[in-house]
Design a protein around this motif. Structure first.
Motif, PDB file in Angstrom:
ATOM      1  N   ALA A 183       0.831  -1.197   0.000  1.00  0.00           N
ATOM      2  CA  ALA A 183       0.000   0.000   0.000  1.00  0.00           C
ATOM      3  C   ALA A 183       0.866   1.248   0.000  1.00  0.00           C
ATOM      4  O   ALA A 183       1.967   1.258   0.579  1.00  0.00           O
ATOM      5  CB  ALA A 183      -0.918   0.025   1.224  1.00  0.00           C
ATOM      6  N   PHE A 184       0.361   2.300  -0.644  1.00  0.00           N
ATOM      7  CA  PHE A 184       0.964   3.623  -0.519  1.00  0.00           C
ATOM      8  C   PHE A 184       0.527   4.223   0.818  1.00  0.00           C
ATOM      9  O   PHE A 184      -0.638   4.113   1.201  1.00  0.00           O
ATOM     10  CB  PHE A 184       0.506   4.548  -1.648  1.00  0.00           C
ATOM     11  N   SER A 186       0.854   7.887   2.911  1.00  0.00           N
ATOM     12  CA  SER A 186       1.318   9.266   3.008  1.00  0.00           C
ATOM     13  C   SER A 186       1.347   9.760   4.447  1.00  0.00           C
ATOM     14  O   SER A 186       2.014  10.749   4.751  1.00  0.00           O
ATOM     15  CB  SER A 186       0.410  10.180   2.190  1.00  0.00           C
ATOM     16  N   SER A 229       5.660   4.556  -7.416  1.00  0.00           N
ATOM     17  CA  SER A 229       5.259   3.331  -8.120  1.00  0.00           C
ATOM     18  C   SER A 229       6.482   2.498  -8.479  1.00  0.00           C
ATOM     19  O   SER A 229       6.472   1.268  -8.339  1.00  0.00           O
ATOM     20  CB  SER A 229       4.473   3.691  -9.386  1.00  0.00           C
ATOM     21  N   SER A 287      -4.947   7.236   3.311  1.00  0.00           N
ATOM     22  CA  SER A 287      -4.029   6.094   3.192  1.00  0.00           C
ATOM     23  C   SER A 287      -3.787   5.440   4.548  1.00  0.00           C
ATOM     24  O   SER A 287      -3.646   4.215   4.632  1.00  0.00           O
ATOM     25  CB  SER A 287      -2.711   6.537   2.558  1.00  0.00           C
ATOM     26  N   ALA A 330      -8.153   1.180  -5.350  1.00  0.00           N
ATOM     27  CA  ALA A 330      -8.646   2.273  -4.506  1.00  0.00           C
ATOM     28  C   ALA A 330      -9.915   1.837  -3.781  1.00  0.00           C
ATOM     29  O   ALA A 330     -11.030   2.069  -4.254  1.00  0.00           O
ATOM     30  CB  ALA A 330      -8.923   3.514  -5.354  1.00  0.00           C
ATOM     31  N   CYS A 334      -0.710  -2.503  -5.254  1.00  0.00           N
ATOM     32  CA  CYS A 334      -0.722  -1.558  -4.141  1.00  0.00           C
ATOM     33  C   CYS A 334      -2.119  -0.986  -3.958  1.00  0.00           C
ATOM     34  O   CYS A 334      -2.745  -0.532  -4.934  1.00  0.00           O
ATOM     35  CB  CYS A 334       0.254  -0.402  -4.387  1.00  0.00           C
ATOM     36  N   THR A 352      -2.717  -0.698  -9.107  1.00  0.00           N
ATOM     37  CA  THR A 352      -3.199   0.017  -7.925  1.00  0.00           C
ATOM     38  C   THR A 352      -4.696  -0.195  -7.772  1.00  0.00           C
ATOM     39  O   THR A 352      -5.424  -0.329  -8.757  1.00  0.00           O
ATOM     40  CB  THR A 352      -2.898   1.523  -8.031  1.00  0.00           C
ATOM     41  N   THR A 380      -4.409   2.059  -2.402  1.00  0.00           N
ATOM     42  CA  THR A 380      -4.188   3.494  -2.225  1.00  0.00           C
ATOM     43  C   THR A 380      -5.366   4.106  -1.466  1.00  0.00           C
ATOM     44  O   THR A 380      -6.416   3.482  -1.317  1.00  0.00           O
ATOM     45  CB  THR A 380      -4.057   4.217  -3.578  1.00  0.00           C
ATOM     46  N   ASP A 404      -6.811   6.846  -2.628  1.00  0.00           N
ATOM     47  CA  ASP A 404      -7.435   7.742  -3.598  1.00  0.00           C
ATOM     48  C   ASP A 404      -8.956   7.707  -3.500  1.00  0.00           C
ATOM     49  O   ASP A 404      -9.554   6.642  -3.291  1.00  0.00           O
ATOM     50  CB  ASP A 404      -7.004   7.361  -5.025  1.00  0.00           C
ATOM     51  N   VAL A 421      -2.560   8.155 -11.248  1.00  0.00           N
ATOM     52  CA  VAL A 421      -2.136   6.940 -10.558  1.00  0.00           C
ATOM     53  C   VAL A 421      -2.056   5.766 -11.526  1.00  0.00           C
ATOM     54  O   VAL A 421      -1.093   4.989 -11.507  1.00  0.00           O
ATOM     55  CB  VAL A 421      -3.083   6.631  -9.379  1.00  0.00           C
ATOM     56  N   THR A 441       4.385  10.411  -7.959  1.00  0.00           N
ATOM     57  CA  THR A 441       3.556   9.211  -8.121  1.00  0.00           C
ATOM     58  C   THR A 441       4.294   8.172  -8.954  1.00  0.00           C
ATOM     59  O   THR A 441       4.261   6.969  -8.655  1.00  0.00           O
ATOM     60  CB  THR A 441       2.208   9.568  -8.769  1.00  0.00           C
TER      61      THR A 441
END
Length: 618
Positions: free
Chosen positions: A246-247, A249, A335, A254, A500, A345, A498, A347, A349, A487, A331
């Motif tokens: 996972a991303f 931040s 990645s 996230s 979401a 991953c 990715t 995210t 988003d 993304v 981004t």
């Protein structure tokens, strides 16, 4: 055409042809890595042929439903096999009503000689098409579609105009004349000898209306329900036969996704974040604190000017069309970093657009209330736009409260100049459009007016509040055109998928049932998401001003990237291309270099168009 998509699908290639139809597929193997998962995939009855990009998250539920009706002799366990067999059993329309996922697919009905193209509800996966007389061509990217043509199409004037206004090309426009992008939540039907028809099978407006019929009234119950929906959606999206991460931040969205992932996982979740050596852009320490609390296996990378120098020239090729959100660079970097360890991953988003997370959702209504009452708006706007920055900066810096709230005093004059453009708006919606506009006078740059603002969007639902209108507008335009495009292209450039989970249709429908006060209360944004996150992560690790995925663009473009930018914006080069007015472009670039940071989005639009043209040899 398939070779143009190799980076999106590095693992395998397949083709099918018959009866005048040809389908090809590049595979990124995620579920069922055996040959049984290869595409194009033909249904067991032989009638339907499918190519699918993306994932059907509830494929196991659909598979059980098929077996309950009449047990299947399954060849493998892929979601694509379940999708084509569901279509064979129920038809395309009913399948779209039941499938949950992020996808673009094409399916050919050999019996009726009909092709169907479909794109997921919010536009996570791309799909473009072109009809020419008796034929229809389609692909995941414009570049791939172009390779199937016998001539090079002209650039679309409407797409160029929309790009400079927004920083991206919104569906249904595509940068090449005669090509269209299928809008999110749409189904295209084409029968041999006829014209294609496009209709919405899932519209945001429908969820808005459904939410009004069943509004949430109890916040505590809403928080409990949301927690359950999140756990279900994230659990579904953690299904993969390849490494997953996972991303992270360190922000609300996230952090919430990772927290629930970790609660559902028996081993540490792989998490990834980027840092910057400029403090005002650096969220890496916050992400590291969240990762440490949750016990993830955390990896971080610090971006430097040398990274920007190496990567910026690649953006024109990576993004297939001109695309000008500067956060595309980090981004792309995150990645690349993630792909070294995982293939999928998750995210965060969509959280801002669905649950009300942007600071502008707080500020825009207050700003309009002030602007609407202000006398002599047009003369004030003209004066602010014409006043030299050297005079504006000390004037604004005298207002210390504004300087503290909105940024360093040296940039306040540029900020005020940007705000000055809002003074000419006729109504709240017009002012918000200016907030989201990269280049207000795109006609002056291109020499043509382009389409009317928002003409490409579906009609809005009736009687929306200001917050609801902003959320609707961003969900149908900014989210698919900018955030999800950024993304998808950045990740797929490295063969990284990715997902979401905050865009699961059950969650978006739930969000439209929530009252505005459940999304934003006082100065608190994303209230419901924050209350769920409180169950997993201490608020002291999360609560701070929203930063976004920003980059030190002015420092880069006046430093290490200056030579690259000067070359792309050379006056002779601009005149030879004949696309933008060289005088307007050069003036904008020079004003930006002199310190007018309000022009950074305009400059990046110019550079990304030029980068895209350079990738095509222009």
């Amino acid at each position: 055409m398939l070779s143009a998509l190799r980076r999106r699908g590095p693992d395998d290639e397949g083709v099918w042809s018959g009866e005048g139809a040809w389908l090809g597929h590049r595979r990124l193997a995620i579920i069922d890595l055996t040959p049984a998962g290869r595409q194009p995939m033909v249904s067991a009855c032989g009638r339907w042929v499918l190519v699918l990009n993306g994932e059907i998250y509830n494929f196991e539920t659909l598979r059980r439903a098929l077996d309950a009706g009449a047990p299947m002799a399954w060849r493998g366990h892929s979601d694509s096999e379940v999708l084509v067999e569901t279509i064979a059993r129920l038809g395309v329309a009913d399948t779209l009503r039941q499938a949950r996922g992020m996808f673009a697919f094409a399916v050919w009905d050999r019996a009726s000689r009909t092709v169907y193209l479909a794109r997921d509800a919010l536009g996570e996966k791309p799909l473009c098409w072109r009809a020419d007389g008796s034929s229809l061509a389609f692909a995941s990217e414009v570049t791939a579609l172009e390779r199937g043509l016998d001539h090079a199409p002209d650039l679309s004037a409407d797409a160029l105009s929309a790009f400079f206004r927004l920083g991206y090309v919104p569906a249904p426009f595509a940068i090449l004349e005669g090509v269209q992008k299928l809008p999110p939540g749409s189904l295209l039907t084409w029968r041999e000898g006829g014209a294609p028809t496009v209709e919405a099978y899932c519209a945001v407006a429908d969820q808005v209306e459904a939410g009004r019929r069943a509004p949430l009234t109890d916040e505590a119950e809403a928080i409990e329900t949301l927690d359950g929906l999140l756990r279900s959606a994230i659990g579904e999206q953690m299904v993969a036969d390849v490494p997953l991460g996972a991303f992270l931040s360190g922000g609300v969205d996230s952090a919430l996704v990772v927290a629930i992932m970790q609660s559902l996982s028996a081993r540490p979740v792989e998490t990834f974040t980027l840092g910057f050596d400029v403090a005002e852009f650096d969220e890496a320490p916050h992400a590291a604190a969240v990762a440490a609390h949750l016990g993830t296996r955390h990896t971080e990378y610090y971006v430097c000017t040398a990274d920007a120098q190496a990567i910026a020239p690649l953006m024109g090729e990576v993004f297939d069309e001109p695309f000008a959100d500067p956060s595309q660079i980090p981004t792309w970097l995150i990645s690349r970093m993630a792909r070294e360890r995982v293939t999928v991953c998750l995210t965060g988003d969509g959280g801002d657009e669905v649950f009300g997370g942007y600071v502008r959702y707080l500020g825009a209504p207050k700003l309009w209330d002030a602007v609407e009452r202000l006398p002599f708006r047009k003369p004030l706007a003209a004066a602010a736009a014409a006043m030299p920055l050297g005079l504006l900066n000390p004037i604004v810096s005298a207002g210390g409260v504004l300087a503290k709230r909105y940024g360093a005093k040296g940039r306040m004059g540029a900020n005020l100049r940007k705000v000055a453009g809002w003074l000419t708006a006729r109504d709240f919606e017009g002012m918000y459009e200016r907030t989201m506009t990269a280049w207000p006078d795109a006609a002056g740059l291109l020499g043509s007016p382009g389409p009317a603002i928002g003409a490409w969007r579906p009609p809005p639902p009736r009687d929306l509040s200001r917050l609801e209108w902003m959320l609707w507008r961003d969900a149908v335009d900014y989210l698919p055109g900018d955030i999800l495009c950024k993304v998808d292209r950045s990740a797929m450039a490295h063969g990284l998928e990715t997902r979401a989970p905050l865009l699961d249709p059950r969650l978006t429908a739930f969000a439209w049932r929530a009252t505005p006060a459940m999304k934003i209360r006082g100065e608190e944004t994303k209230r419901l998401l924050r209350r769920v996150l409180d169950r997993y992560v201490p608020s002291t690790l999360i609560e701070r001003p929203k930063m976004g995925f920003s980059v030190p663009l002015h420092d880069w473009l006046t430093g290490g990237l200056r030579g690259w930018a000067e070359d792309l914006l050379n006056a002779d080069r601009l005149r030879r291309q004949g696309i933008v007015d060289p005088a307007v472009a050069r003036k904008t670039w020079l004003r930006f270099g002199a310190g007018d940071t309000s022009l950074q989005h305009q400059v990046w639009c110019l550079l990304m168009l030029q980068s895209w043209l350079a990738a095509r040899g222009a």
